[in-house]
Design a protein around this motif. Structure first.
Motif, PDB file in Angstrom:
ATOM      1  N   ILE A   1      -4.646  16.944  -0.309  1.00  0.00           N
ATOM      2  CA  ILE A   1      -3.427  16.133   0.129  1.00  0.00           C
ATOM      3  C   ILE A   1      -2.349  17.079   0.261  1.00  0.00           C
ATOM      4  N   VAL A   2      -1.549  16.246   1.243  1.00  0.00           N
ATOM      5  CA  VAL A   2      -0.145  17.222   1.677  1.00  0.00           C
ATOM      6  C   VAL A   2       0.920  16.398   1.284  1.00  0.00           C
ATOM      7  N   ALA A   3       0.899  14.963   1.615  1.00  0.00           N
ATOM      8  CA  ALA A   3       2.014  14.097   1.368  1.00  0.00           C
ATOM      9  C   ALA A   3       1.835  12.814   0.958  1.00  0.00           C
ATOM     10  N   ALA A   4       2.556  12.164   0.186  1.00  0.00           N
ATOM     11  CA  ALA A   4       2.280  10.651   0.142  1.00  0.00           C
ATOM     12  C   ALA A   4       3.595   9.867  -0.200  1.00  0.00           C
ATOM     13  N   VAL A   5       3.723   8.672   0.039  1.00  0.00           N
ATOM     14  CA  VAL A   5       4.684   7.932  -0.164  1.00  0.00           C
ATOM     15  C   VAL A   5       4.234   6.503  -0.596  1.00  0.00           C
ATOM     16  N   SER A   6       5.253   5.940  -1.559  1.00  0.00           N
ATOM     17  CA  SER A   6       4.978   4.929  -2.047  1.00  0.00           C
ATOM     18  C   SER A   6       5.142   3.518  -1.348  1.00  0.00           C
ATOM     19  N   TRP A   7       4.631   2.556  -1.761  1.00  0.00           N
ATOM     20  CA  TRP A   7       4.829   1.261  -1.002  1.00  0.00           C
ATOM     21  C   TRP A   7       6.284   0.895  -0.544  1.00  0.00           C
ATOM     22  N   THR A   8       7.163   1.210  -1.445  1.00  0.00           N
ATOM     23  CA  THR A   8       8.749   1.121  -1.161  1.00  0.00           C
ATOM     24  C   THR A   8       9.474   2.292  -0.262  1.00  0.00           C
ATOM     25  N   GLY A   9       8.799   3.235  -0.256  1.00  0.00           N
ATOM     26  CA  GLY A   9       9.276   4.381   0.255  1.00  0.00           C
ATOM     27  C   GLY A   9      10.233   5.270  -0.647  1.00  0.00           C
ATOM     28  N   GLY A  10      10.258   4.532  -1.913  1.00  0.00           N
ATOM     29  CA  GLY A  10      11.186   5.456  -2.775  1.00  0.00           C
ATOM     30  C   GLY A  10      10.737   6.529  -3.520  1.00  0.00           C
TER      31      GLY A  10
ATOM     32  N   ILE B   1      -2.251   1.997  -4.816  1.00  0.00           N
ATOM     33  CA  ILE B   1      -2.236   2.940  -5.716  1.00  0.00           C
ATOM     34  C   ILE B   1      -1.666   2.036  -6.910  1.00  0.00           C
ATOM     35  N   ARG B   2      -1.860   2.081  -8.367  1.00  0.00           N
ATOM     36  CA  ARG B   2      -1.124   1.674  -9.305  1.00  0.00           C
ATOM     37  C   ARG B   2      -0.154   2.330  -9.688  1.00  0.00           C
ATOM     38  N   ASP B   3      -0.183   3.672  -9.493  1.00  0.00           N
ATOM     39  CA  ASP B   3       1.149   4.517  -9.976  1.00  0.00           C
ATOM     40  C   ASP B   3       1.369   5.700  -9.084  1.00  0.00           C
ATOM     41  N   PHE B   4       2.340   6.412  -9.363  1.00  0.00           N
ATOM     42  CA  PHE B   4       2.737   7.533  -8.334  1.00  0.00           C
ATOM     43  C   PHE B   4       2.407   8.944  -9.090  1.00  0.00           C
ATOM     44  N   THR B   5       1.385   8.849  -9.881  1.00  0.00           N
ATOM     45  CA  THR B   5       1.295  10.225 -10.712  1.00  0.00           C
ATOM     46  C   THR B   5       0.271  11.116  -9.509  1.00  0.00           C
ATOM     47  N   LYS B   6       0.521  12.241  -9.948  1.00  0.00           N
ATOM     48  CA  LYS B   6      -0.223  13.460  -9.053  1.00  0.00           C
ATOM     49  C   LYS B   6      -1.711  13.135  -9.260  1.00  0.00           C
TER      50      LYS B   6
ATOM     51  N   LEU C   1      -4.058  12.062  -5.972  1.00  0.00           N
ATOM     52  CA  LEU C   1      -5.338  13.165  -5.353  1.00  0.00           C
ATOM     53  C   LEU C   1      -6.491  12.201  -5.310  1.00  0.00           C
ATOM     54  N   LYS C   2      -6.794  10.944  -5.880  1.00  0.00           N
ATOM     55  CA  LYS C   2      -7.611  10.108  -5.726  1.00  0.00           C
ATOM     56  C   LYS C   2      -7.705   9.099  -4.801  1.00  0.00           C
ATOM     57  N   MET C   3      -6.661   9.207  -3.954  1.00  0.00           N
ATOM     58  CA  MET C   3      -6.443   7.801  -2.856  1.00  0.00           C
ATOM     59  C   MET C   3      -7.754   7.992  -2.187  1.00  0.00           C
ATOM     60  N   ASP C   4      -8.322   6.694  -2.069  1.00  0.00           N
ATOM     61  CA  ASP C   4      -9.320   6.538  -1.334  1.00  0.00           C
ATOM     62  C   ASP C   4      -9.506   5.090  -0.953  1.00  0.00           C
TER      63      ASP C   4
ATOM     64  N   TYR D   1       0.798  -1.158   0.078  1.00  0.00           N
ATOM     65  CA  TYR D   1      -0.135  -0.052  -0.009  1.00  0.00           C
ATOM     66  C   TYR D   1       0.722   1.331   0.030  1.00  0.00           C
ATOM     67  N   GLY D   2       0.562   1.987  -0.677  1.00  0.00           N
ATOM     68  CA  GLY D   2       0.994   3.322  -0.690  1.00  0.00           C
ATOM     69  C   GLY D   2       0.249   4.263   0.325  1.00  0.00           C
ATOM     70  N   VAL D   3       0.862   5.252   0.958  1.00  0.00           N
ATOM     71  CA  VAL D   3       0.219   6.002   2.051  1.00  0.00           C
ATOM     72  C   VAL D   3       0.077   7.426   1.755  1.00  0.00           C
ATOM     73  N   GLY D   4      -0.965   7.972   2.102  1.00  0.00           N
ATOM     74  CA  GLY D   4      -1.222   9.560   1.762  1.00  0.00           C
ATOM     75  C   GLY D   4      -1.420  10.364   3.105  1.00  0.00           C
ATOM     76  N   TRP D   5      -1.092  11.430   3.126  1.00  0.00           N
ATOM     77  CA  TRP D   5      -1.420  12.400   4.192  1.00  0.00           C
ATOM     78  C   TRP D   5      -2.425  13.316   3.708  1.00  0.00           C
ATOM     79  N   PHE D   6      -3.462  13.585   3.926  1.00  0.00           N
ATOM     80  CA  PHE D   6      -4.628  14.785   3.705  1.00  0.00           C
ATOM     81  C   PHE D   6      -4.929  15.658   4.887  1.00  0.00           C
TER      82      PHE D   6
END
Length: 126
Positions: free
Chosen positions: A47-56, A101-106, A110-113, A32-37
């Motif tokens: 949205i404030v910030a987000a990080v991919s599942w690897t952290g990369g 999330i499938r990708d890390f595009t903006k 923005l649609k993280m849910d 899972y990716g994780v976002g802060w809103f």
């Protein structure tokens, strides 16, 4: 049962720092990716910030770039949001969301849910 729990909010003066934590249980965290809103009174959630599942991969809203840092510890199933140089405009309820999330595009971020926490209040006084 999936649980997402935010912590670390509080009342601080402008210029201070806070570190928010988001701990997730009940799922395979590394998928899972994780976002802060955040949502301020009378305003839409943003949205404030987000990080991919690897952290990369990391994303920051323009308003927090250079002040906030997102990181994750997969061993602890926890994502952190280090907030420095806080401003009164940062006052809001901060929410964490875990999403496959499938990708890390903006556009995708923005649609993280996925799985949301109940939020933690951050209040910055001037």
């Amino acid at each position: 049962q999936v649980q997402v729990v935010e912590s670390g909010g509080g009342l601080v003066q402008a210029g201070a720092s806070l570190r928010l934590s988001c701990t997730v249980s009940g799922l395979t965290f590394t998928r899972y990716g994780v976002g802060w809103f955040r949502q301020a009174p009378g305003k839409e959630r943003e949205i404030v910030a987000a990080v991919s599942w690897t952290g990369g991969n990391k994303y920051y809203a323009d308003s927090v770039k250079g002040r906030f840092t997102v990181s994750r510890d997969n061993a602890l199933s926890t994502v952190y949001l280090q907030m420095n140089s806080l401003e009164p405009e940062d006052t809001a309820v901060y929410y964490c969301v875990a999403d496959r999330i499938r990708d890390f595009t903006k556009e995708t971020l923005l649609k993280m849910d996925g799985y949301w926490g109940l939020g933690t209040q951050v209040t910055v006084s001037s």
